[in-house]
Write an enzyme that holds these catalytic residues in place. Structure first.
Site, PDB file in Angstrom:
ATOM      1  N   ASP A 266       0.832  -1.197   0.000  1.00 42.45           N
ATOM      2  CA  ASP A 266       0.000   0.000   0.000  1.00 42.45           C
ATOM      3  C   ASP A 266       0.868   1.249   0.000  1.00 42.45           C
ATOM      4  OD1 ASP A 266       0.232   0.916   2.819  1.00 42.45           O
ATOM      5  OD2 ASP A 266      -0.750  -0.984   3.267  1.00 42.45           O
TER       6      ASP A 266
HETATM    7  N1  URA Z   1      -0.012  -5.507   4.671  1.00 45.01           N
HETATM    8  C1  URA Z   1      -0.373  -4.211   4.703  1.00 45.01           C
HETATM    9  O1  URA Z   1      -1.104  -3.801   5.575  1.00 45.01           O
HETATM   10  N2  URA Z   1       0.102  -3.390   3.740  1.00 45.01           N
HETATM   11  C2  URA Z   1       0.925  -3.807   2.770  1.00 45.01           C
HETATM   12  O2  URA Z   1       1.326  -3.011   1.921  1.00 45.01           O
HETATM   13  C3  URA Z   1       1.297  -5.158   2.755  1.00 45.01           C
HETATM   14  C4  URA Z   1       0.826  -5.994   3.720  1.00 45.01           C
END
Ligand code: URA
Length: 242
Positions: free
Chosen positions: A104
């Protein structure tokens, strides 16, 4: 064998109609002979464009150190993306260069980028349990009770109907931990900690299968051999590690 106009366009040099003009303009040779037919089929290894071999004709596979603030989506409305850091020619390739799974916007760390669609499907399939290690800091002291809870394979995330697969939690400092996941659910690490009442403050992916970032700086990439995940000793699944 690929048509010359298609080869140039798919490798991101130009559009197909521009490729025809490039060929007519004498910029392309096949086995050292000037090409004059854009429909001619050729092996990429025999082709030269402006006197140089084609750029990664067999495909791209990269380890990228994702900086914070970039998204993995190609949708322009979602904001600046990781692909904006790659050379323009790579951004114009077909098949498109995409990430194997996503991080993310507020997560940094190891992202694998490729134009090999079969590899994307294989490594993101739930069947293929690639272990991914994340380092997280949270807003409160970590409880040792969360270790067996995450490992049990029973933790339910809000809005989901199946529990998370077992995950390994290792406490590093009072508020910092490493967590190994073999799945890739939406915002999974943040939601797993939310399920036990903690908020993730920083999140960084350290590894993907046997791949690590090493000294790669944020925003930089390293090329990988195309057979990295398919050669006999490739460590890509948790079964490989056990
Ligand atoms: N878990 C998350 O919360 N964000 C990521 O980018 C990857 C795994």
């Amino acid at each position: 064998m690929r048509r010359l106009d298609q080869l140039l366009a798919n490798l991101g040099y130009c559009s197909r109609s521009e490729a025809r003009a490039w060929i007519a303009g004498g910029r392309v040779t096949v086995k050292g002979v000037l090409a004059d037919d854009f429909g001619q089929k050729a092996q990429p290894a025999d082709v030269q464009i402006d006197g140089a071999p084609p750029d990664h004709p067999e495909g791209l596979l990269l380890v990228f150190h994702k900086p914070l603030g970039l998204v993995c989506s190609h949708e322009a409305r979602e904001g600046p993306n990781v692909y904006s850091r790659l050379p323009e020619r790579w951004r114009k390739r077909h098949p498109i260069v995409t990430s194997i799974g996503r991080l993310d916007k507020d997560t940094s760390g190891l992202l694998v980028l490729t134009d090999q669609s079969a590899l994307v499907h294989r490594l993101t399939s739930p069947k293929h349990k690639v272990p991914k290690i994340y380092r997280a800091t949270v807003d409160q002291d970590l409880s040792p009770k969360w270790i067996p809870l995450f490992a049990a394979g029973t933790l339910m995330l809000t809005g989901e109907t199946t529990p998370c697969a077992p995950a390994e939690l290792r406490l590093l400092t009072p508020r910092e931990a490493e967590i190994t996941l073999t799945e890739g659910r939406y915002h999974q690490v943040r939601r797993m900690f939310a399920a036990v009442g903690a908020a993730v403050l920083t999140l960084h992916r350290e590894s993907f299968g046997s791949l690590e970032l090493g000294h790669l700086a944020a925003g930089q990439w390293r090329e990988l051999p195309l057979d990295t995940f398919t050669k006999p000793n490739a460590v890509t699944s948790s079964a490989d590690l056990s």
